[in-house]
Design a protein around this motif. Structure first.
Motif, PDB file in Angstrom:
ATOM      1  N   SER A  23     -17.953  16.101  -2.099  1.00 13.56           N
ATOM      2  CA  SER A  23     -19.019  16.147  -1.095  1.00 13.56           C
ATOM      3  C   SER A  23     -20.083  15.093  -1.371  1.00 13.56           C
ATOM      4  N   GLU A  24     -20.439  14.869  -2.636  1.00 19.15           N
ATOM      5  CA  GLU A  24     -21.411  13.829  -2.965  1.00 19.15           C
ATOM      6  C   GLU A  24     -20.866  12.443  -2.649  1.00 19.15           C
ATOM      7  N   ARG A  25     -19.597  12.225  -2.936  1.00 23.44           N
ATOM      8  CA  ARG A  25     -18.986  10.929  -2.665  1.00 23.44           C
ATOM      9  C   ARG A  25     -18.955  10.651  -1.163  1.00 23.44           C
ATOM     10  N   ILE A  26     -18.617  11.648  -0.371  1.00 22.07           N
ATOM     11  CA  ILE A  26     -18.560  11.482   1.081  1.00 22.07           C
ATOM     12  C   ILE A  26     -19.951  11.240   1.645  1.00 22.07           C
ATOM     13  N   ALA A  27     -20.979  11.892   1.103  1.00 26.99           N
ATOM     14  CA  ALA A  27     -22.348  11.682   1.591  1.00 26.99           C
ATOM     15  C   ALA A  27     -22.791  10.249   1.353  1.00 26.99           C
ATOM     16  N   LYS A  28     -22.478   9.662   0.215  1.00 25.54           N
ATOM     17  CA  LYS A  28     -22.838   8.274  -0.056  1.00 25.54           C
ATOM     18  C   LYS A  28     -22.069   7.313   0.849  1.00 25.54           C
ATOM     19  N   ILE A  29     -20.811   7.626   1.100  1.00 22.70           N
ATOM     20  CA  ILE A  29     -20.013   6.770   1.988  1.00 22.70           C
ATOM     21  C   ILE A  29     -20.588   6.799   3.398  1.00 22.70           C
ATOM     22  N   TYR A  84     -16.437  14.517   6.057  1.00 22.42           N
ATOM     23  CA  TYR A  84     -16.070  13.129   6.313  1.00 22.42           C
ATOM     24  C   TYR A  84     -16.170  12.817   7.804  1.00 22.42           C
ATOM     25  N   VAL A  85     -16.730  11.644   8.119  1.00 25.18           N
ATOM     26  CA  VAL A  85     -16.809  11.134   9.488  1.00 25.18           C
ATOM     27  C   VAL A  85     -16.324   9.691   9.454  1.00 25.18           C
ATOM     28  N   SER A  86     -15.397   9.361  10.347  1.00 26.34           N
ATOM     29  CA  SER A  86     -14.852   8.005  10.372  1.00 26.34           C
ATOM     30  C   SER A  86     -15.868   7.030  10.958  1.00 26.34           C
ATOM     31  N   MET A  87     -15.702   5.753  10.633  1.00 22.57           N
ATOM     32  CA  MET A  87     -16.603   4.721  11.140  1.00 22.57           C
ATOM     33  C   MET A  87     -16.433   4.526  12.645  1.00 22.57           C
ATOM     34  N   LEU A  88     -15.209   4.729  13.149  1.00 23.12           N
ATOM     35  CA  LEU A  88     -14.992   4.583  14.584  1.00 23.12           C
ATOM     36  C   LEU A  88     -15.744   5.659  15.360  1.00 23.12           C
TER      37      LEU A  88
END
Length: 558
Positions: free
Chosen positions: A433-439, A531-535
């Motif tokens: 969850s921390e990794r996804i928040a930074k991404i 997770y949320v994609s860039m698109l």
């Protein structure tokens, strides 16, 4: 007989103020420069010593006062002959320069008297509201500590305890800035860039001075300058460049200044500041910051030119210097876009572009004393031109000849992948969850800058690559084969395949791209973890680019 009748010439006192002019010998202390500022005269330091107190003390006196060690007008000097022509006195005009706590000497020849000038700018700088706003800005910006090791988190407590001491030191001209910490950061081309990190106290005072000086210069800055100015940003600069290209100005003069922040001439910059800032204390303070030594790998180095890149005052100083270039381009009637030291000129023909490029090169070399990077400068067409991370690509639509669309440069894509790759390292001990928040923070900031560009196809490739990096991190976190088998069973894999896949000898990156994890750690399961994609972010930031045509408002003519 004729020689006997000659009388000894009565020399004039060269330090007495008379009328609107002052007579100073050529070997006196001060001499004016071409821009009206006073520099110290003598040897190699003529262009370096600016606004010295000793050079002004003998000039600004009350009328009728003479300097120490000289006689009054009318006294004879026996044994003295008339000076050589090269040593004769010159006629210099007294500039309107303020002096703390005293009145400027009266100018007898003027009808309007010059009233005593109070140093109002340093008083405005030290106003509690201005210092509080500067403190909030410095703390919000963060950044690393300087040579004293004080972080920004400790600045508030330090200021509350030593605020009065700082005020008194600045008002008495006793404040001395600390050395600047030089830090080299890598560039994409393999080279390094030297950043100057002042101490947090110096950053606070520089921010306060910048906030006070900004309104005086902002009113004169060009409307084609978009860098580090209120209500201006890089998107506006790119939009203006697109308008120029669509208007038929498709021959672009792209000029790159070579190490701009390291090549700024201090004397020239102080002369330009003096046009608007007459406060001697503020000018001395700025000059001290410009001359502060820089500490590189434990050694102090003198600085005789350049502005520290990393100082809160450097963006304003760069705009003040390059405003002279803006005025020259506007005088020539050219279309241009400037963002800090990155500027481009737009013309309609190649011959005009070549002529303008040569003229601007000579102006930068002779007037501003700034070198250009010959390898990165030249004449460009829109398809070869990059501006602030954007590229210009033809639309390839029927009937849209000469029209271009925005895309992202290869360098910007590479920077995005490097930052995402750093946050998805398998060796970094982090929760998913921390990794996804930074991404998500990296992706949203990047898309906010490049919103509106045609990048949907590349975003799909980046999303797939990021999901495989996340699957690789998850596979690495499971570590032991037995834990991998149990987790695969929880994800719905049958017992035979779970045992076989957990004992595989393939590498982690190969497993992440194989059906072993693509069919188990699916997109839906990643979305449940945040997770949320860039698109998807791109569609959220650019809704008008993806909605069907019939949903758009129709303009009717009545």
């Amino acid at each position: 007989m004729k020689e006997a009748q000659r009388q000894t010439p009565v020399p004039r006192n060269t330090n007495r103020i008379r009328g609107t002019n002052i007579r100073v010998s050529k070997h006196s202390i001060a001499k004016p420069t071409t821009t009206g500022c006073w520099c110290r005269y003598g040897g190699d330091r003529r262009k370096e010593e600016v606004f010295t107190e000793g050079g002004l003390r003998s000039l600004y006196r009350h009328s009728g006062e003479v300097s120490r060690g000289h006689s009054t007008a009318g006294n004879e000097l026996p044994g003295k002959q008339r000076p050589h022509k090269a040593e004769r006195t010159e006629r210099l005009v007294v500039p309107d320069y303020p002096r703390t706590g005293t009145a400027i000497a009266r100018i007898k020849g003027n009808r309007n008297r010059i009233k005593p000038t109070i140093q109002t700018m340093i008083v405005q700088v030290l106003q509690p509201k201005n210092l509080q706003r500067a403190l909030q800005q410095v703390v919000a910006n963060g950044g690393s500590a300087g040579v004293d090791g004080m972080p920004t988190t400790a600045l508030k407590a330090y200021v509350s305890q030593h605020q009065e001491t700082l005020r008194q030191k600045m008002l008495r001209n006793e404040y001395l800035p600390q050395p600047i910490l030089g830090v080299e950061i890598p560039k994409t081309n393999g080279k390094s860039r030297l950043l100057g990190i002042p101490c947090v106290v110096d950053r606070l005072l520089q921010q306060a001075v910048a906030q006070t000086m900004m309104p005086h210069f902002e009113v004169e800055f060009s409307r084609h300058s978009y860098g580090f100015r209120p209500q201006k940003n890089a998107r506006q600069a790119v939009g203006k460049a697109m308008d120029n290209i669509h208007s038929g100005y498709q021959h672009i003069v792209d000029i790159d200044l070579k190490n701009f922040f390291d090549e700024v001439n201090h004397c020239l910059l102080m002369n330009l500041i003096y046009r608007k800032v007459k406060c001697a204390t503020t000018l001395r303070l700025i000059r001290k910051w410009l001359r502060a030594p820089i500490q590189i790998k434990g050694q102090l180095h003198k600085r005789r030119k350049g502005v520290p890149q990393g100082s809160p005052l450097s963006p304003l100083l760069s705009n003040i210097l390059l405003h002279e270039l803006d005025k020259e381009l506007e005088r020539r009637g050219l279309r241009f876009v400037r963002y800090a030291d990155d500027f481009s000129i737009y013309t309609k023909s190649k011959a005009e572009a070549r002529r303008v490029g040569n003229a601007v090169y000579l102006f930068l070399r002779d007037k501003l004393q700034l070198p250009i990077h010959r390898a990165k400068s030249g004449l460009r067409k829109p398809v070869q031109f990059e501006l602030l991370g954007f590229r210009f690509v033809p639309t390839y639509q029927k009937g849209d000849k000469g029209k271009y669309q925005l895309t992202v440069s290869d360098k910007a894509w590479m920077k995005l992948k490097q930052s995402l790759k750093w946050e998805t390292r398998k060796t970094q001990p982090q929760k998913l969850s921390e990794r996804i928040a930074k991404i998500k923070a990296i992706q949203r900031g990047w898309l906010n800058y490049f919103r509106g560009a045609s990048i949907q196809g590349k975003l799909r490739d980046i999303d797939g690559w990021v999901r495989n990096r996340l699957r690789y991190c998850i596979w690495h976190d499971w570590k032991k084969p037995e834990r991998k088998r149990k987790n695969l069973l929880r994800l719905g894999v049958d017992r035979h395949h779970a045992y076989a896949w957990s004992r595989t000898r393939k590498g982690g990156w190969c497993i992440a791209q194989s059906p072993i994890l693509s069919t188990t750690i699916t997109l839906e399961r990643l979305r449940k973890r945040g997770y949320v994609s860039m698109l998807e972010m791109y569609d959220e930031l650019n809704p008008l680019l993806n909605e069907p045509p019939y949903t758009r408002p129709v303009r009717t003519v009545v």
